[in-house]
Design an enzyme around this catalytic site. Structure first.
Site, PDB file in Angstrom:
ATOM      1  N   ASP A  32      -8.232 -44.711  34.379  1.00 23.21           N
ATOM      2  CA  ASP A  32      -9.403 -43.979  34.859  1.00 23.21           C
ATOM      3  C   ASP A  32      -8.995 -42.887  35.844  1.00 23.21           C
ATOM      4  O   ASP A  32      -7.824 -42.800  36.251  1.00 23.21           O
ATOM      5  CB  ASP A  32     -10.419 -44.951  35.496  1.00 23.21           C
ATOM      6  CG  ASP A  32      -9.775 -45.987  36.420  1.00 23.21           C
ATOM      7  OD1 ASP A  32      -8.607 -45.794  36.824  1.00 23.21           O
ATOM      8  OD2 ASP A  32     -10.434 -46.981  36.746  1.00 23.21           O
ATOM      9  N   ASP A  40     -17.247 -56.339  41.944  1.00 17.95           N
ATOM     10  CA  ASP A  40     -18.507 -56.466  41.195  1.00 17.95           C
ATOM     11  C   ASP A  40     -18.269 -56.761  39.709  1.00 17.95           C
ATOM     12  O   ASP A  40     -19.191 -56.686  38.899  1.00 17.95           O
ATOM     13  CB  ASP A  40     -19.361 -55.193  41.350  1.00 17.95           C
ATOM     14  CG  ASP A  40     -18.697 -53.952  40.750  1.00 17.95           C
ATOM     15  OD1 ASP A  40     -17.557 -54.044  40.248  1.00 17.95           O
ATOM     16  OD2 ASP A  40     -19.334 -52.875  40.784  1.00 17.95           O
ATOM     17  N   HIS A  82     -16.186 -55.062  37.734  1.00 21.15           N
ATOM     18  CA  HIS A  82     -15.826 -53.942  36.879  1.00 21.15           C
ATOM     19  C   HIS A  82     -14.369 -54.039  36.462  1.00 21.15           C
ATOM     20  O   HIS A  82     -13.546 -54.670  37.127  1.00 21.15           O
ATOM     21  CB  HIS A  82     -16.170 -52.576  37.520  1.00 21.15           C
ATOM     22  CG  HIS A  82     -15.293 -52.109  38.621  1.00 21.15           C
ATOM     23  ND1 HIS A  82     -15.799 -51.582  39.794  1.00 21.15           N
ATOM     24  CD2 HIS A  82     -13.952 -52.022  38.749  1.00 21.15           C
ATOM     25  CE1 HIS A  82     -14.817 -51.206  40.575  1.00 21.15           C
ATOM     26  NE2 HIS A  82     -13.675 -51.467  39.969  1.00 21.15           N
ATOM     27  N   GLU A 114     -18.563 -50.132  35.209  1.00 22.08           N
ATOM     28  CA  GLU A 114     -19.409 -50.827  36.171  1.00 22.08           C
ATOM     29  C   GLU A 114     -20.372 -51.778  35.452  1.00 22.08           C
ATOM     30  O   GLU A 114     -20.559 -51.666  34.226  1.00 22.08           O
ATOM     31  CB  GLU A 114     -20.210 -49.794  36.974  1.00 22.08           C
ATOM     32  CG  GLU A 114     -19.344 -48.856  37.824  1.00 22.08           C
ATOM     33  CD  GLU A 114     -18.795 -49.518  39.084  1.00 22.08           C
ATOM     34  OE1 GLU A 114     -18.621 -50.754  39.093  1.00 22.08           O
ATOM     35  OE2 GLU A 114     -18.528 -48.781  40.047  1.00 22.08           O
TER      36      GLU A 114
HETATM   37  C1  GLP Z   1     -10.754 -49.633  41.318  1.00 19.00           C
HETATM   38  C2  GLP Z   1     -10.128 -49.151  39.991  1.00 19.00           C
HETATM   39  C3  GLP Z   1      -9.849 -50.305  39.091  1.00 19.00           C
HETATM   40  C4  GLP Z   1      -9.293 -51.404  39.950  1.00 19.00           C
HETATM   41  C5  GLP Z   1     -10.410 -51.980  40.776  1.00 19.00           C
HETATM   42  C6  GLP Z   1      -9.961 -52.989  41.801  1.00 19.00           C
HETATM   43  O1  GLP Z   1     -11.790 -48.907  41.787  1.00 19.00           O
HETATM   44  N1  GLP Z   1     -10.806 -48.137  39.304  1.00 19.00           N
HETATM   45  O2  GLP Z   1      -8.978 -49.924  38.050  1.00 19.00           O
HETATM   46  O3  GLP Z   1      -8.750 -52.414  39.156  1.00 19.00           O
HETATM   47  O4  GLP Z   1     -11.199 -50.956  41.304  1.00 19.00           O
HETATM   48  O5  GLP Z   1      -9.382 -52.371  42.898  1.00 19.00           O
HETATM   49  P1  GLP Z   1      -8.426 -53.126  43.904  1.00 19.00           P
HETATM   50  O6  GLP Z   1      -7.246 -53.545  43.122  1.00 19.00           O
HETATM   51  O7  GLP Z   1      -8.088 -52.103  44.946  1.00 19.00           O
HETATM   52  O8  GLP Z   1      -9.210 -54.266  44.444  1.00 19.00           O
END
Ligand code: GLP
Length: 257
Positions: A63, A132, A134, A139
């Protein structure tokens, strides 16, 4: 279930290493966020030690934020260069991400899907989980058949990610381009990393909840080959915890990385 985030990184690195040894031109799916940081550290150390090489690999990011300029430190392409691409021996021209600066967003998303297909698909997809539920930036409410497209970030995700923008919520973009759930499910092996109590609900819903767009990560239950590597706090809400421990302890050697 592993005792520490460091142990999670080592097990995850073993899986990526095994994939690349078996297929030196493997296509790696890269995630951002904090979850894979220790894994990228471990892979960089292994490349430096000569135990794995990404020289013939290519990579696709999950992404990208919309609208962050090329020099922005939190643009996902910059983050991936900083954490992974410049620290291993991969050819930077074979590291791809969705174009968050495209004027024709729909065309950029279609091009990205085409590029992944032309590369032969992703061999191992590294994934984190949003608190959440995702996955990538799909989302809650995302179609479980979705492809790469623009999404609006939830306020929960923007608040979660404000830490990367010096706590300034207004600096966190409102939109992103993300591989869809359907795109992600086409990768051959999914490697999910989750550490910390903040991920306990997402891990439980992902593994044991009903398959639902309310928890997009639950769609991973539809994939035949998923490895979820978690530490104790992230595993704390799993209902079948004892069974998973027993399964892991009794894995035949041929199933280990
Ligand atoms: C982010 C990314 C995801 C990631 C998730 C968890 O916003 N877009 O690809 O896996 O949210 O983030 P983190 O690993 O910092 O908890």
């Amino acid at each position: 279930m592993l005792p520490s985030p460091e142990a999670v990184a080592v097990v995850a690195a073993d899986l990526v290493t095994r994939t690349v040894r078996r297929k030196p031109d493997a296509v790696i799916g890269l995630a951002t966020g904090s979850s894979p940081v220790a894994l990228y550290d471990e892979l960089a150390a292994r490349v430096a030690a000569g135990t794995v090489s990404f020289a013939r690999c290519s990579a696709f990011m999950l992404d990208e934020y919309v609208g962050l300029g090329a020099g922005h430190p939190e643009r996902y392409r910059t983050v991936i260069d900083r954490l992974f691409a410049t620290r291993v021996d991969i050819d930077a021209t074979r590291v791809h991400g969705p174009d968050g600066l495209a004027t024709d967003i729909a065309a950029a998303c279609a091009d990205y899907e085409r590029l992944i297909a032309e590369a032969g698909g992703v061999d191992v997809q590294i994934l984190g989980l949003g608190s959440d539920g995702h996955v990538a930036f799909n989302e809650p409410g995302s179609s479980l058949a979705s492809r790469t497209r623009i999404k609006t970030l939830t306020s929960q995700t923007r608040a979660d990610n404000a830490r990367f923008f010096d706590g300034d919520l207004d600096a966190v973009p409102r939109h992103c381009l993300t591989q869809g759930v359907g795109t992600i499910l086409e990768a051959r092996h999914l490697l999910v990393l989750a550490t910390g109590a903040g991920k306990a609900d997402a891990v439980h819903e992902c593994v044991e909840g009903a398959v639902s767009a309310m928890w997009p990560a639950s769609a991973l239950q539809l994939h035949p080959t998923v490895t979820i590597v978690v530490d104790e706090p992230a595993a704390s809400r799993l209902q079948l915890r004892a069974y998973y421990d027993e399964t892991y302890a009794n894995k035949p050697d041929w199933q280990r990385f």
